[in-house]
Design a protein around this motif. Structure first.
Motif, PDB file in Angstrom:
ATOM      1  N   SER A  78       0.834  -1.202   0.000  1.00 55.28           N
ATOM      2  CA  SER A  78       0.000   0.000   0.000  1.00 55.28           C
ATOM      3  C   SER A  78       0.865   1.248   0.000  1.00 55.28           C
ATOM      4  O   SER A  78       1.941   1.276   0.589  1.00 55.28           O
ATOM      5  CB  SER A  78      -0.894   0.018   1.240  1.00 55.28           C
ATOM      6  OG  SER A  78      -1.757  -1.088   1.231  1.00 55.28           O
ATOM      7  N   SER A  79       0.358   2.280  -0.639  1.00 54.39           N
ATOM      8  CA  SER A  79       1.040   3.568  -0.671  1.00 54.39           C
ATOM      9  C   SER A  79       0.923   4.227   0.693  1.00 54.39           C
ATOM     10  O   SER A  79      -0.102   4.118   1.363  1.00 54.39           O
ATOM     11  CB  SER A  79       0.406   4.462  -1.734  1.00 54.39           C
ATOM     12  OG  SER A  79       0.886   5.785  -1.608  1.00 54.39           O
ATOM     13  N   SER A 128       1.001   7.462   0.979  1.00 56.21           N
ATOM     14  CA  SER A 128       0.406   8.782   0.790  1.00 56.21           C
ATOM     15  C   SER A 128      -1.013   8.762   0.224  1.00 56.21           C
ATOM     16  O   SER A 128      -1.719   9.757   0.337  1.00 56.21           O
ATOM     17  CB  SER A 128       1.299   9.604  -0.137  1.00 56.21           C
ATOM     18  OG  SER A 128       1.416   8.968  -1.392  1.00 56.21           O
ATOM     19  N   SER A 129      -1.429   7.660  -0.390  1.00 57.07           N
ATOM     20  CA  SER A 129      -2.753   7.613  -1.000  1.00 57.07           C
ATOM     21  C   SER A 129      -3.405   6.263  -0.742  1.00 57.07           C
ATOM     22  O   SER A 129      -2.798   5.218  -1.005  1.00 57.07           O
ATOM     23  CB  SER A 129      -2.654   7.844  -2.510  1.00 57.07           C
ATOM     24  OG  SER A 129      -3.900   7.630  -3.127  1.00 57.07           O
ATOM     25  N   LEU A 130      -4.639   6.288  -0.265  1.00 57.61           N
ATOM     26  CA  LEU A 130      -5.362   5.043  -0.010  1.00 57.61           C
ATOM     27  C   LEU A 130      -5.723   4.313  -1.302  1.00 57.61           C
ATOM     28  O   LEU A 130      -5.976   3.112  -1.292  1.00 57.61           O
ATOM     29  CB  LEU A 130      -6.637   5.331   0.786  1.00 57.61           C
ATOM     30  CG  LEU A 130      -6.439   5.842   2.206  1.00 57.61           C
ATOM     31  CD1 LEU A 130      -7.782   6.215   2.816  1.00 57.61           C
ATOM     32  CD2 LEU A 130      -5.730   4.814   3.053  1.00 57.61           C
ATOM     33  N   GLU A 131      -5.756   5.016  -2.410  1.00 54.07           N
ATOM     34  CA  GLU A 131      -6.168   4.432  -3.676  1.00 54.07           C
ATOM     35  C   GLU A 131      -5.003   3.895  -4.494  1.00 54.07           C
ATOM     36  O   GLU A 131      -5.202   3.333  -5.564  1.00 54.07           O
ATOM     37  CB  GLU A 131      -6.942   5.469  -4.486  1.00 54.07           C
ATOM     38  CG  GLU A 131      -8.214   5.898  -3.784  1.00 54.07           C
ATOM     39  CD  GLU A 131      -8.910   7.040  -4.488  1.00 54.07           C
ATOM     40  OE1 GLU A 131      -8.382   7.554  -5.503  1.00 54.07           O
ATOM     41  OE2 GLU A 131      -9.996   7.416  -4.020  1.00 54.07           O
ATOM     42  N   ARG A 132      -3.768   4.052  -4.018  1.00 51.73           N
ATOM     43  CA  ARG A 132      -2.608   3.631  -4.790  1.00 51.73           C
ATOM     44  C   ARG A 132      -1.889   2.488  -4.085  1.00 51.73           C
ATOM     45  O   ARG A 132      -1.736   2.489  -2.867  1.00 51.73           O
ATOM     46  CB  ARG A 132      -1.645   4.802  -4.952  1.00 51.73           C
ATOM     47  CG  ARG A 132      -0.505   4.491  -5.898  1.00 51.73           C
ATOM     48  CD  ARG A 132       0.467   5.653  -6.089  1.00 51.73           C
ATOM     49  NE  ARG A 132      -0.199   6.926  -6.205  1.00 51.73           N
ATOM     50  CZ  ARG A 132       0.136   8.012  -5.518  1.00 51.73           C
ATOM     51  NH1 ARG A 132       1.121   7.982  -4.658  1.00 51.73           N
ATOM     52  NH2 ARG A 132      -0.523   9.143  -5.671  1.00 51.73           N
ATOM     53  N   TYR A 147       1.595  -0.325  -4.756  1.00 46.99           N
ATOM     54  CA  TYR A 147       2.827  -0.563  -5.503  1.00 46.99           C
ATOM     55  C   TYR A 147       3.037  -2.058  -5.633  1.00 46.99           C
ATOM     56  O   TYR A 147       2.772  -2.810  -4.700  1.00 46.99           O
ATOM     57  CB  TYR A 147       4.026   0.067  -4.788  1.00 46.99           C
ATOM     58  CG  TYR A 147       4.021   1.574  -4.879  1.00 46.99           C
ATOM     59  CD1 TYR A 147       4.739   2.222  -5.872  1.00 46.99           C
ATOM     60  CD2 TYR A 147       3.270   2.340  -3.997  1.00 46.99           C
ATOM     61  CE1 TYR A 147       4.717   3.602  -5.969  1.00 46.99           C
ATOM     62  CE2 TYR A 147       3.243   3.717  -4.090  1.00 46.99           C
ATOM     63  CZ  TYR A 147       3.970   4.345  -5.086  1.00 46.99           C
ATOM     64  OH  TYR A 147       3.935   5.705  -5.189  1.00 46.99           O
ATOM     65  N   THR A 163       3.740   1.526  -9.485  1.00 46.02           N
ATOM     66  CA  THR A 163       2.349   1.537  -9.082  1.00 46.02           C
ATOM     67  C   THR A 163       1.597   0.472  -9.867  1.00 46.02           C
ATOM     68  O   THR A 163       2.117  -0.086 -10.837  1.00 46.02           O
ATOM     69  CB  THR A 163       1.692   2.910  -9.332  1.00 46.02           C
ATOM     70  OG1 THR A 163       1.685   3.154 -10.733  1.00 46.02           O
ATOM     71  CG2 THR A 163       2.413   4.011  -8.595  1.00 46.02           C
ATOM     72  N   CYS A 206       8.183   3.889  -9.069  1.00 45.38           N
ATOM     73  CA  CYS A 206       8.260   4.379  -7.697  1.00 45.38           C
ATOM     74  C   CYS A 206       9.344   5.448  -7.629  1.00 45.38           C
ATOM     75  O   CYS A 206      10.456   5.246  -8.116  1.00 45.38           O
ATOM     76  CB  CYS A 206       8.596   3.217  -6.757  1.00 45.38           C
ATOM     77  SG  CYS A 206       8.956   3.708  -5.071  1.00 45.38           S
TER      78      CYS A 206
END
Length: 161
Positions: free
Chosen positions: A30-31, A33-37, A39, A54, A60
């Motif tokens: 999981s990212s 900085s963003s819940l929707e992104r 890696y 991503t 990255c």
């Protein structure tokens, strides 16, 4: 085929999917900085070539010639899932400490000065696809009827007896 139980329970929020497959430690992270992104990260066994991008193949920013935090998190979760000995053996890392910890395995990879994989995008697609397939099973209603695509899983001793 024998199913290996996790070495320890792990929290799935940061690294929901990790596997030792295709000659790599690979998984979905999981990212921060963003819940929707998310890696897709991997480290090749032996060469320690690494890739991190991503889910829609954007590289990255932290893995530019150096191991990023996503790969560090992947190694840490792999140690929780499979145990440090098994991860070190699979990646062919000889950690300085015995028994090794996740930090020792990461240090062994960094000491080898790996180059970032050029085929990171090619490796990411099947890993992310398997992750999505696993998520699909979570959406199924609880049932005792067999799933045809899961028939290859080994029976437990209780089910055999």
């Amino acid at each position: 085929m024998r199913v290996v139980a996790p070495a320890r329970a792990r929290k799935l929020a940061k690294v929901p999917f990790v596997e030792l497959a295709d000659g790599r430690l690979q998984g979905v992270v999981s990212s921060g900085s963003s819940l929707e992104r998310v890696y897709v990260s991997s480290v090749a066994a032996g060469s320690y070539a690494f890739a991190c991008s991503t889910n829609n193949n954007r590289p990255c920013g932290g893995a530019q010639g150096w191991i990023c935090n996503h790969i560090r998190a992947l190694v840490k979760e792999a140690v929780l899932q499979y145990g440090a000995q098994r991860v070190a053996r699979y990646l062919k890392v000889e950690p300085a400490e015995a028994p090794p910890a996740a930090e020792d395995i990461t240090a062994g990879i960094v000491a080898a000065r790996p180059a970032q994989q050029q085929d990171g995008k090619a490796a990411a697609a099947p890993v992310f696809s398997r992750f999505l397939r696993h998520l699909a099973y979570l959406e199924l209603a609880p049932d005792t009827a067999p799933l045809p695509e899961m028939q290859w899983f080994p029976a437990t001793r209780a089910a055999v007896a």
